[in-house]
Design an enzyme around this catalytic site. Sequence first.
Site, PDB file in Angstrom:
ATOM      1  CE  LYS A  10       0.916   1.413   4.315  1.00 53.37           C
ATOM      2  NZ  LYS A  10       1.719   2.493   4.590  1.00 53.37           N
ATOM      3  CG  ASP A 137      -0.929  -0.129   8.074  1.00 52.29           C
ATOM      4  OD1 ASP A 137      -1.938   0.892   8.343  1.00 52.29           O
ATOM      5  OD2 ASP A 137       0.166   0.280   7.847  1.00 52.29           O
TER       6      ASP A 137
END
Length: 301
Positions: A10, A137
Site C-alpha cells: 500500500k 494496516d
Amino acid sequence: MSVTVRVPAKVNVQLGVGAARPDGFHDLANVFLAVGLYDEVTATPADALRVTCEGPDAGQVPLDRTNLAARAAIALAERYGRTPDVHLHIAKDIPVAGGMAGGSADGAAALLACDALWGTRATRDELLDICAGLGSDVPFSLVGGAALGTGRGEKLTALDTGGTFHWVFALAPRGLSTPAVFREFDRLAAGRDIPEPVASPDVLDALAEGDPDALAAAVSNDLQPAALSLFPELAGTLAAGRAAGALAALVSGSGPTTAFLVRDTAAAAAVAEALRTSGTCRTVRTATGPAPGATVLRERH
C-alpha cells in the site's frame, strides 16, 4: 493440500495524524491505495506452527510467533477452537520495514490462507475483526483497492477510484521502525495543538476522478517530518525524484520508502532510471494502483 494467497503493498496518499491517545495510539485519517507489489503466503498442513520466508530482505523477517502471519494463524485457530498447526511460507516482494505494510500484508494473507486450508468459513466481518486485532494496516491489506481508514486506521470505508495511478518507489538502504516514527512525531508536536485528522476532499475527489495531477496537488503525510528527522538522507531521494519529473514526492507511511506519483508508464520508467542513478536509494520499483486485496491464487490437493 496447500493454499496460496497473494496480497498487495500500500501507499498512503493522505496520512493525517492526530494527537496521541491515552492508549498510545493516534487517531488517523489514512487514505490507503493498494499497489501492485505483492507478497505470496502459502499455508500447508504441518505438525506445528512454522514460518519460512524467501525473497529480497527475507533475512530481516522474523520467523517466530511475533511474525504477523503466525499471529494471524494463531488468532484464527483460537477463534475456532483448533491448534494452529500450519507451515506458512512467505514469498516476499514488498519492501521490509519500508512503510508499505509488508508485515500487515502477510498477516492478512495468512489469515485468508488458513481460513481456506482449515475450512473455517469465517465471514468477511469476522476476518476483518481478526485483522483489526493484529494491527492498524492489516484490515486494508485484506480489502485492497482504495479506502479511508479512521480510528487508528482499522475502520475502513471503501473509496471510488476513476482510473489507474502510476507510482515509482525508491527503497532506502535501511528500515525505519513505525513506533519510533510515531514517537518522533509526538516529540516534534510537543506543546502544539494537534487538530483532529480528517480526510481531504481534494484527495478523495482526485481518486474518484482518476486525476493524477489533482492527486499530486493534494497528497500529504503528517509523519513525513518525523521520518525525515530520523532519516535525513530521504530528503535527497525526494529531491531527486522531483527533479526527474515526478508529479508528487512523499514518504510512504512511516517510511523510509519514498513514493513518487507520475503521469504514465513512460514517466515511471524515466523517474525510476533517474532515481537508480542518483545514488540516493538502494533500489527502485514501479507499480500501479489500485490493486485488489488478499486473493486466493491457488488451492492444491
